[in-house]
Motif scaffolding. Structure first.
Motif, PDB file in Angstrom:
ATOM      1  N   LYS A 148     -29.883  31.794  28.892  1.00 17.65           N
ATOM      2  CA  LYS A 148     -29.827  30.404  28.448  1.00 17.65           C
ATOM      3  C   LYS A 148     -30.433  30.309  27.054  1.00 17.65           C
ATOM      4  CE  LYS A 148     -29.807  28.231  32.908  1.00 17.65           C
ATOM      5  NZ  LYS A 148     -30.373  27.211  33.762  1.00 17.65           N
ATOM      6  N   PRO A 149     -29.763  29.588  26.188  1.00 18.25           N
ATOM      7  CA  PRO A 149     -30.334  29.444  24.859  1.00 18.25           C
ATOM      8  C   PRO A 149     -31.620  28.614  24.910  1.00 18.25           C
ATOM      9  CG  PRO A 149     -28.428  28.023  25.098  1.00 18.25           C
ATOM     10  CD  PRO A 149     -28.514  28.858  26.336  1.00 18.25           C
ATOM     11  N   GLU A 150     -32.451  28.877  23.954  1.00 15.32           N
ATOM     12  CA  GLU A 150     -33.693  28.122  23.828  1.00 15.32           C
ATOM     13  C   GLU A 150     -33.344  26.657  23.589  1.00 15.32           C
ATOM     14  OE1 GLU A 150     -37.112  27.924  20.468  1.00 15.32           O
ATOM     15  OE2 GLU A 150     -36.374  29.908  21.011  1.00 15.32           O
ATOM     16  N   HIS A 151     -34.193  25.777  24.038  1.00 11.99           N
ATOM     17  CA  HIS A 151     -33.944  24.366  23.759  1.00 11.99           C
ATOM     18  C   HIS A 151     -35.208  23.726  23.187  1.00 11.99           C
ATOM     19  CE1 HIS A 151     -35.785  23.987  27.760  1.00 11.99           C
ATOM     20  NE2 HIS A 151     -36.136  22.764  27.385  1.00 11.99           N
ATOM     21  N   ILE A 152     -34.971  22.652  22.497  1.00  6.58           N
ATOM     22  CA  ILE A 152     -36.050  21.916  21.833  1.00  6.58           C
ATOM     23  C   ILE A 152     -36.190  20.575  22.541  1.00  6.58           C
ATOM     24  CG2 ILE A 152     -36.795  20.855  19.683  1.00  6.58           C
ATOM     25  CD1 ILE A 152     -34.806  22.925  18.328  1.00  6.58           C
ATOM     26  N   GLU A 153     -37.404  20.291  22.984  1.00  2.14           N
ATOM     27  CA  GLU A 153     -37.691  18.995  23.592  1.00  2.14           C
ATOM     28  C   GLU A 153     -38.134  18.051  22.475  1.00  2.14           C
ATOM     29  OE1 GLU A 153     -37.472  17.937  26.744  1.00  2.14           O
ATOM     30  OE2 GLU A 153     -36.760  19.877  27.514  1.00  2.14           O
ATOM     31  N   PHE A 154     -37.314  17.039  22.223  1.00  2.00           N
ATOM     32  CA  PHE A 154     -37.646  16.075  21.179  1.00  2.00           C
ATOM     33  C   PHE A 154     -37.932  14.737  21.845  1.00  2.00           C
ATOM     34  CE2 PHE A 154     -36.682  12.880  17.984  1.00  2.00           C
ATOM     35  CZ  PHE A 154     -37.428  13.347  16.932  1.00  2.00           C
ATOM     36  N   GLY A 155     -39.134  14.219  21.606  1.00  3.95           N
ATOM     37  CA  GLY A 155     -39.543  12.944  22.191  1.00  3.95           C
ATOM     38  C   GLY A 155     -39.561  11.840  21.147  1.00  3.95           C
ATOM     39  N   LEU A 156     -39.162  10.654  21.568  1.00  2.92           N
ATOM     40  CA  LEU A 156     -39.115   9.507  20.661  1.00  2.92           C
ATOM     41  C   LEU A 156     -39.675   8.303  21.413  1.00  2.92           C
ATOM     42  CD1 LEU A 156     -38.080   8.681  17.849  1.00  2.92           C
ATOM     43  CD2 LEU A 156     -35.875   8.213  18.882  1.00  2.92           C
ATOM     44  N   ARG A 157     -40.768   7.760  20.893  1.00  2.42           N
ATOM     45  CA  ARG A 157     -41.409   6.602  21.530  1.00  2.42           C
ATOM     46  C   ARG A 157     -40.934   5.310  20.883  1.00  2.42           C
ATOM     47  NH1 ARG A 157     -47.614   8.580  22.258  1.00  2.42           N
ATOM     48  NH2 ARG A 157     -47.235  10.000  24.003  1.00  2.42           N
ATOM     49  N   GLU A 158     -41.239   4.214  21.591  1.00  2.00           N
ATOM     50  CA  GLU A 158     -40.829   2.890  21.114  1.00  2.00           C
ATOM     51  C   GLU A 158     -41.495   2.536  19.780  1.00  2.00           C
ATOM     52  OE1 GLU A 158     -40.880  -1.759  22.661  1.00  2.00           O
ATOM     53  OE2 GLU A 158     -41.947  -0.225  23.778  1.00  2.00           O
ATOM     54  N   ASN A 159     -42.736   2.972  19.591  1.00  2.02           N
ATOM     55  CA  ASN A 159     -43.457   2.620  18.355  1.00  2.02           C
ATOM     56  C   ASN A 159     -43.043   3.501  17.169  1.00  2.02           C
ATOM     57  OD1 ASN A 159     -44.632   5.028  18.997  1.00  2.02           O
ATOM     58  ND2 ASN A 159     -46.701   4.220  19.296  1.00  2.02           N
ATOM     59  N   GLY A 160     -42.083   4.432  17.374  1.00  2.00           N
ATOM     60  CA  GLY A 160     -41.578   5.239  16.268  1.00  2.00           C
ATOM     61  C   GLY A 160     -42.162   6.642  16.209  1.00  2.00           C
ATOM     62  N   GLU A 161     -43.110   6.959  17.070  1.00  2.00           N
ATOM     63  CA  GLU A 161     -43.680   8.310  17.070  1.00  2.00           C
ATOM     64  C   GLU A 161     -42.629   9.301  17.566  1.00  2.00           C
ATOM     65  OE1 GLU A 161     -48.388   7.739  17.987  1.00  2.00           O
ATOM     66  OE2 GLU A 161     -47.003   7.691  19.691  1.00  2.00           O
ATOM     67  N   MET A 162     -42.596  10.465  16.887  1.00  2.00           N
ATOM     68  CA  MET A 162     -41.647  11.510  17.252  1.00  2.00           C
ATOM     69  C   MET A 162     -42.411  12.791  17.558  1.00  2.00           C
ATOM     70  SD  MET A 162     -38.595  10.829  14.524  1.00  2.00           S
ATOM     71  CE  MET A 162     -39.634  10.648  13.095  1.00  2.00           C
ATOM     72  N   PHE A 163     -41.896  13.559  18.521  1.00  2.00           N
ATOM     73  CA  PHE A 163     -42.558  14.789  18.947  1.00  2.00           C
ATOM     74  C   PHE A 163     -41.542  15.922  19.038  1.00  2.00           C
ATOM     75  CE2 PHE A 163     -44.928  11.232  20.612  1.00  2.00           C
ATOM     76  CZ  PHE A 163     -46.234  11.542  20.269  1.00  2.00           C
ATOM     77  N   TRP A 164     -41.868  17.062  18.435  1.00  2.00           N
ATOM     78  CA  TRP A 164     -41.055  18.274  18.472  1.00  2.00           C
ATOM     79  C   TRP A 164     -41.767  19.255  19.391  1.00  2.00           C
ATOM     80  CZ3 TRP A 164     -36.569  19.726  15.713  1.00  2.00           C
ATOM     81  CH2 TRP A 164     -36.260  21.077  15.735  1.00  2.00           C
ATOM     82  N   ASN A 165     -41.238  19.474  20.577  1.00  2.00           N
ATOM     83  CA  ASN A 165     -41.873  20.318  21.596  1.00  2.00           C
ATOM     84  C   ASN A 165     -43.338  19.939  21.815  1.00  2.00           C
ATOM     85  OD1 ASN A 165     -39.613  21.816  22.273  1.00  2.00           O
ATOM     86  ND2 ASN A 165     -40.015  23.386  20.752  1.00  2.00           N
ATOM     87  N   GLY A 166     -43.617  18.644  21.834  1.00  2.00           N
ATOM     88  CA  GLY A 166     -44.961  18.155  22.107  1.00  2.00           C
ATOM     89  C   GLY A 166     -45.815  17.939  20.872  1.00  2.00           C
ATOM     90  N   GLU A 167     -45.389  18.432  19.707  1.00  2.00           N
ATOM     91  CA  GLU A 167     -46.162  18.249  18.468  1.00  2.00           C
ATOM     92  C   GLU A 167     -45.640  17.035  17.709  1.00  2.00           C
ATOM     93  OE1 GLU A 167     -46.077  21.708  15.977  1.00  2.00           O
ATOM     94  OE2 GLU A 167     -46.109  23.060  17.695  1.00  2.00           O
ATOM     95  N   PRO A 168     -46.545  16.191  17.210  1.00  2.00           N
ATOM     96  CA  PRO A 168     -46.089  15.050  16.397  1.00  2.00           C
ATOM     97  C   PRO A 168     -45.382  15.547  15.136  1.00  2.00           C
ATOM     98  CG  PRO A 168     -48.403  14.787  17.008  1.00  2.00           C
ATOM     99  CD  PRO A 168     -47.992  16.170  17.406  1.00  2.00           C
ATOM    100  N   VAL A 169     -44.331  14.841  14.750  1.00  2.00           N
ATOM    101  CA  VAL A 169     -43.538  15.246  13.591  1.00  2.00           C
ATOM    102  C   VAL A 169     -43.033  13.996  12.869  1.00  2.00           C
ATOM    103  CG1 VAL A 169     -41.352  15.395  14.846  1.00  2.00           C
ATOM    104  CG2 VAL A 169     -41.702  16.845  12.886  1.00  2.00           C
TER     105      VAL A 169
END
Length: 143
Positions: A64-85
């Motif tokens: 399986k290829p690697e995947h990136i978990e990208f999180g996006l919150r309502e207040n605009g915060e973004m996370f790349w594999n758990g790290e703020p970005v």
């Protein structure tokens, strides 16, 4: 009277008329030829070369290829594999990820109240960088 007697001779019998029988001999000939053709060609159609193939058993190799978990919150915060970005850092990370031998999948986890504009912006950045496999992660239990 000589004229009348001569014509009676050529008329024939009263029951003679055109015959309505069909000549089936040519039909039988054609059917026999077709039968011979099918008898000759049928074994050729089912003939197969028999080969004794080697036996081997192996498990399916699922990489399986690697995947990136990208999180996006309502207040605009973004996370790349758990790290703020930030948006600028997101573009650089997407370019770096797209240059890998097997580009990873981008899994987007967005808060339900995030405006679509933000999600579309992230998708545009990822697609422009070369990440073509983008998926959305949702909660299957529902609201």
């Amino acid at each position: 009277m000589a004229g009348g007697g001569d014509f009676r001779r050529y008329r024939g019998k009263a029951g003679d008329g055109p015959k309505a029988e069909m000549n089936v001999v040519p039909l039988v000939d054609v059917m026999l030829v077709l039968l011979v053709i099918f008898i000759v060609t049928a074994p050729l159609l089912t003939h197969a070369v028999k080969i004794d193939l080697p036996k081997a058993s192996s498990a399916v190799n699922l990489t399986k290829p690697e995947h990136i978990e990208f999180g996006l919150r309502e207040n605009g915060e973004m996370f790349w594999n758990g790290e703020p970005v930030t948006l600028e850092a997101l573009a650089l990370r997407c370019v770096a990820a797209a240059r890998q031998d097997v580009p990873p999948e981008l899994h987007i986890r967005a808060d339900r109240r995030v405006h679509y504009e933000k999600v579309a912006q992230v998708m545009a950045i990822a697609a422009k960088a070369g990440l073509s496999k983008i998926g959305f992660i949702s909660d299957p239990s529902g609201p």
